[in-house]
Enzyme design. Structure first.
Site, PDB file in Angstrom:
ATOM      1  N   PHE A 195      -2.578   0.951   5.247  1.00  0.00           N
ATOM      2  CA  PHE A 195      -3.387   0.277   6.281  1.00  0.00           C
ATOM      3  C   PHE A 195      -2.833   0.451   7.684  1.00  0.00           C
ATOM      4  O   PHE A 195      -3.592   0.680   8.636  1.00  0.00           O
ATOM      5  CB  PHE A 195      -3.479  -1.225   5.946  1.00  0.00           C
ATOM      6  CG  PHE A 195      -4.175  -1.482   4.631  1.00  0.00           C
ATOM      7  CD1 PHE A 195      -3.448  -1.709   3.469  1.00  0.00           C
ATOM      8  CD2 PHE A 195      -5.559  -1.453   4.564  1.00  0.00           C
ATOM      9  CE1 PHE A 195      -4.089  -1.922   2.251  1.00  0.00           C
ATOM     10  CE2 PHE A 195      -6.213  -1.668   3.349  1.00  0.00           C
ATOM     11  CZ  PHE A 195      -5.477  -1.902   2.195  1.00  0.00           C
TER      12      PHE A 195
ATOM     13  N   ALA B 250       0.808  -1.229   0.000  1.00  0.00           N
ATOM     14  CA  ALA B 250       0.000   0.000   0.000  1.00  0.00           C
ATOM     15  C   ALA B 250       0.837   1.271   0.000  1.00  0.00           C
ATOM     16  O   ALA B 250       0.392   2.329  -0.442  1.00  0.00           O
ATOM     17  CB  ALA B 250      -0.930  -0.029   1.211  1.00  0.00           C
TER      18      ALA B 250
ATOM     19  N   CYS C 280     -20.517 -12.069  -8.539  1.00  0.00           N
ATOM     20  CA  CYS C 280     -21.532 -12.558  -7.589  1.00  0.00           C
ATOM     21  C   CYS C 280     -20.864 -13.556  -6.646  1.00  0.00           C
ATOM     22  O   CYS C 280     -20.165 -14.472  -7.084  1.00  0.00           O
ATOM     23  CB  CYS C 280     -22.676 -13.248  -8.337  1.00  0.00           C
ATOM     24  SG  CYS C 280     -23.800 -14.125  -7.233  1.00  0.00           S
TER      25      CYS C 280
ATOM     26  N   CYS D 131     -22.861 -17.217  -7.444  1.00  0.00           N
ATOM     27  CA  CYS D 131     -22.653 -17.981  -8.689  1.00  0.00           C
ATOM     28  C   CYS D 131     -21.343 -17.625  -9.390  1.00  0.00           C
ATOM     29  O   CYS D 131     -20.950 -18.268 -10.357  1.00  0.00           O
ATOM     30  CB  CYS D 131     -23.835 -17.759  -9.649  1.00  0.00           C
ATOM     31  SG  CYS D 131     -23.900 -16.098 -10.336  1.00  0.00           S
TER      32      CYS D 131
ATOM     33  N   GLN E 267       0.339  -6.396  -3.650  1.00  0.00           N
ATOM     34  CA  GLN E 267      -0.761  -6.623  -2.692  1.00  0.00           C
ATOM     35  C   GLN E 267      -1.838  -5.573  -2.927  1.00  0.00           C
ATOM     36  O   GLN E 267      -2.890  -5.625  -2.294  1.00  0.00           O
ATOM     37  CB  GLN E 267      -0.244  -6.508  -1.253  1.00  0.00           C
ATOM     38  CG  GLN E 267       0.839  -7.528  -0.911  1.00  0.00           C
ATOM     39  CD  GLN E 267       1.491  -7.241   0.420  1.00  0.00           C
ATOM     40  OE1 GLN E 267       1.088  -7.754   1.461  1.00  0.00           O
ATOM     41  NE2 GLN E 267       2.512  -6.400   0.416  1.00  0.00           N
TER      42      GLN E 267
ATOM     43  N   CYS F  44     -28.675 -14.845 -10.325  1.00  0.00           N
ATOM     44  CA  CYS F  44     -29.160 -15.739  -9.246  1.00  0.00           C
ATOM     45  C   CYS F  44     -29.614 -14.964  -8.012  1.00  0.00           C
ATOM     46  O   CYS F  44     -29.883 -15.564  -6.968  1.00  0.00           O
ATOM     47  CB  CYS F  44     -28.042 -16.724  -8.856  1.00  0.00           C
ATOM     48  SG  CYS F  44     -26.748 -15.959  -7.841  1.00  0.00           S
TER      49      CYS F  44
ATOM     50  N   HIS G 154      -3.629  -9.950  -4.040  1.00  0.00           N
ATOM     51  CA  HIS G 154      -4.820  -9.744  -3.208  1.00  0.00           C
ATOM     52  C   HIS G 154      -6.010  -9.346  -4.054  1.00  0.00           C
ATOM     53  O   HIS G 154      -6.965  -8.744  -3.562  1.00  0.00           O
ATOM     54  CB  HIS G 154      -4.543  -8.694  -2.123  1.00  0.00           C
ATOM     55  CG  HIS G 154      -3.619  -9.211  -1.056  1.00  0.00           C
ATOM     56  ND1 HIS G 154      -3.083  -8.420  -0.080  1.00  0.00           N
ATOM     57  CD2 HIS G 154      -3.116 -10.463  -0.824  1.00  0.00           C
ATOM     58  CE1 HIS G 154      -2.313  -9.157   0.723  1.00  0.00           C
ATOM     59  NE2 HIS G 154      -2.311 -10.393   0.274  1.00  0.00           N
TER      60      HIS G 154
ATOM     61  N   VAL H  94      -4.793  -3.325  -4.690  1.00  0.00           N
ATOM     62  CA  VAL H  94      -6.026  -3.735  -5.387  1.00  0.00           C
ATOM     63  C   VAL H  94      -6.556  -2.607  -6.276  1.00  0.00           C
ATOM     64  O   VAL H  94      -7.689  -2.662  -6.747  1.00  0.00           O
ATOM     65  CB  VAL H  94      -7.091  -4.163  -4.332  1.00  0.00           C
ATOM     66  CG1 VAL H  94      -6.630  -5.408  -3.597  1.00  0.00           C
ATOM     67  CG2 VAL H  94      -7.397  -3.036  -3.344  1.00  0.00           C
TER      68      VAL H  94
HETATM   69  N1  APR Z   1       6.710   5.359   0.264  1.00  0.00           N
HETATM   70  C1  APR Z   1       7.294   4.325   0.926  1.00  0.00           C
HETATM   71  N2  APR Z   1       6.704   3.669   1.950  1.00  0.00           N
HETATM   72  C2  APR Z   1       5.476   4.088   2.320  1.00  0.00           C
HETATM   73  C3  APR Z   1       4.806   5.167   1.686  1.00  0.00           C
HETATM   74  C4  APR Z   1       5.480   5.806   0.606  1.00  0.00           C
HETATM   75  N3  APR Z   1       4.924   6.829  -0.068  1.00  0.00           N
HETATM   76  N4  APR Z   1       3.599   5.336   2.282  1.00  0.00           N
HETATM   77  C5  APR Z   1       3.524   4.399   3.260  1.00  0.00           C
HETATM   78  N5  APR Z   1       4.637   3.658   3.282  1.00  0.00           N
HETATM   79  C6  APR Z   1       4.945   2.493   4.123  1.00  0.00           C
HETATM   80  C7  APR Z   1       4.334   2.527   5.507  1.00  0.00           C
HETATM   81  O1  APR Z   1       5.221   3.159   6.416  1.00  0.00           O
HETATM   82  C8  APR Z   1       4.159   1.036   5.803  1.00  0.00           C
HETATM   83  O2  APR Z   1       5.327   0.495   6.395  1.00  0.00           O
HETATM   84  O3  APR Z   1       4.347   1.375   3.475  1.00  0.00           O
HETATM   85  C9  APR Z   1       3.981   0.393   4.434  1.00  0.00           C
HETATM   86  C10 APR Z   1       2.537  -0.016   4.161  1.00  0.00           C
HETATM   87  O4  APR Z   1       2.225  -1.083   5.038  1.00  0.00           O
HETATM   88  P1  APR Z   1       0.690  -1.505   5.247  1.00  0.00           P
HETATM   89  O5  APR Z   1      -0.140  -0.303   5.493  1.00  0.00           O
HETATM   90  O6  APR Z   1       0.680  -2.621   6.248  1.00  0.00           O
HETATM   91  O7  APR Z   1       0.242  -2.073   3.814  1.00  0.00           O
HETATM   92  P2  APR Z   1       0.587  -3.483   3.201  1.00  0.00           P
HETATM   93  O8  APR Z   1       1.884  -3.995   3.705  1.00  0.00           O
HETATM   94  O9  APR Z   1       0.426  -3.363   1.743  1.00  0.00           O
HETATM   95  O10 APR Z   1      -0.607  -4.405   3.785  1.00  0.00           O
HETATM   96  C11 APR Z   1      -0.688  -5.714   3.314  1.00  0.00           C
HETATM   97  O11 APR Z   1      -2.775  -5.964   4.501  1.00  0.00           O
HETATM   98  O12 APR Z   1      -4.837  -5.186   5.089  1.00  0.00           O
HETATM   99  C12 APR Z   1      -4.172  -6.005   4.242  1.00  0.00           C
HETATM  100  O13 APR Z   1      -4.938  -6.698   2.164  1.00  0.00           O
HETATM  101  C13 APR Z   1      -4.387  -5.602   2.819  1.00  0.00           C
HETATM  102  O14 APR Z   1      -2.850  -5.796   0.972  1.00  0.00           O
HETATM  103  C14 APR Z   1      -2.989  -5.331   2.302  1.00  0.00           C
HETATM  104  C15 APR Z   1      -2.127  -6.134   3.254  1.00  0.00           C
END
Ligand code: APR
Length: 242
Positions: free
Chosen positions: A33, A22, A125, A128, A99, A146, A117, A101
Site C-alpha cells: 500500500f 502487505a 450482504c 442482512c 493484516q 434482501c 483485517h 486479506v
Molecule cells: N519483503 C519485506 N518487506 C517488504 C516487501 C518484501 N518483499 N515488500 C514490501 N515491503 C515493505 C514495504 O517497504 C513497507 O514498509 O512492507 C511494508 C508494507 O507496508 P504497507 O504497504 O503500509 O502495508 P501494511 O503495513 O500491511 O498496511 C497496513 O493498511 O491500507 C491498510 O488495510 C490495509 O492492511 C493494510 C494496512
C-alpha cells in the site's frame, strides 16, 4: 549474522507470534500500500476502501475490490509463506496475526492465522449479513435474500476489527517471548500497537526501515525481502538441528 541470531531466538522462545503485513505478499505479486509501488500511491483509500465509499460510491468500491479479488487468481504463496507454515508445524510459531486479506498464509498451510483485517476471499450482504459466493459479488449480483449490497469480508476504514481475531491475537501477544514483525509499515492503528504490547523480544523484517517503525525499539532488524530473509533463517535453523 542476524538470520542466525533470529534462528537462536526462535529456538529459545516458548511462544513466538508472527505479525505480517502487505510486504509479506509482494513476492507473490500482490502490491503493498505505502511503498513506492503501493496501491495508495495512485488511489485514495477513502474513495475505495472505506464505509463511506461503500455507501456513497458503491460502483467504484465494488470495481476496486472486484479487481483485487480476480488478481488473486494468479497469485500463490511464496517460499516465505511456506516456511512460516513449516515453522508452525515444528512448534516454532504459535500464531500468525496478519493484516493481509489474501489468505496466502492459509493456502501455504498455516493453521492458526488471525485475519485482523478480514479477507477479500469471502463475501456477505452489507444489509442482512448473509454469506454469498464471491462470484455473486464479481457478477454484480445483489443479496439473494434482501436485495442488499454485497461486499467482501474485509475490514474497511471506519469499521472495527473482528473481535475474535483481535482477542486471540492479544492473548498470544501477552504470552509471547518473541514477536516477529514482517512486511508492514506499522502505519495503521490498532495493529501498530501490538508490538509494544508484548514483553517479549521484538524483531523487524522489512525491505526498509520506515519512519514509523523507527519509533519501535526492535531488538533485531533484518533488512531485506521477507521470502529471502525467512529462507536464511530456515537454513540457520537446519544447521542448529545438526
Ligand atoms: N519483503 C519485506 N518487506 C517488504 C516487501 C518484501 N518483499 N515488500 C514490501 N515491503 C515493505 C514495504 O517497504 C513497507 O514498509 O512492507 C511494508 C508494507 O507496508 P504497507 O504497504 O503500509 O502495508 P501494511 O503495513 O500491511 O498496511 C497496513 O493498511 O491500507 C491498510 O488495510 C490495509 O492492511 C493494510 C494496512
Amino acid at each position: 549474522m542476524t538470520a542466525k541470531t533470529l534462528a537462536n531466538l526462535m529456538r529459545e522462545s516458548n511462544r513466538t507470534v508472527v505479525l505480517t503485513g502487505a510486504g509479506m505478499s509482494t513476492e507473490s505479486g500482490i502490491p503493498d500500500f505505502r511503498s513506492s509501488t503501493g496501491l495508495w500511491q495512485n488511489i485514495d483509500p477513502r474513495i475505495v476502501a472505506s464505509t463511506e465509499s461503500m455507501q456513497k460510491n458503491y460502483e467504484q468500491f465494488r470495481e476496486f475490490y472486484q479487481g483485487r479479488i480476480t488478481a488473486l487468481d494468479n497469485c500463490k504463496p511464496h517460499q516465505g509463506h511456506v516456511i512460516l507454515a513449516d515453522f508452525e508445524k515444528r512448534g516454532l510459531v504459535s500464531i500468525i496475526a496478519t493484516q493481509n486479506v489474501d489468505q496466502l498464509h492459509q493456502r501455504a498451510g498455516s493453521k492458526n492465522v488471525a485475519e485482523l483485517h478480514g479477507n477479500i476471499v469471502t463475501v456477505r450482504c452489507q444489509k442482512c449479513g448473509k454469506p454469498h459466493a464471491k462470484e455473486q459479488f464479481l457478477n454484480n449480483n445483489i443479496c439473494t435474500y434482501c436485495s442488499g449490497k454485497l461486499r467482501p469480508n474485509v475490514v474497511l476504514f471506519g469499521e472495527t476489527l473482528p473481535m475474535e481475531a483481535w482477542d486471540r491475537t492479544l492473548h498470544e501477544i501477552h504470552e509471547a517471548d518473541l514477536v516477529i514483525v514482517i512486511g508492514t509499515s506499522l502505519e495503521v492503528y490498532p495493529v501498530n500497537q501490538l508490538p509494544s504490547m508484548s514483553k517479549g523480544k521484538l524483531v523487524y523484517i522489512n525491505r526498509q526501515q520506515t519512519s514509523t517503525s523507527a519509533h519501535y525499539s526492535f531488538d533485531l532488524v533484518l533488512k531485506g525481502s521477507a521470502g529471502e530473509v525467512l529462507a536464511d533463517v530456515h537454513r540457520e535453523l537446519e544447521k542448529l538441528k545438526k
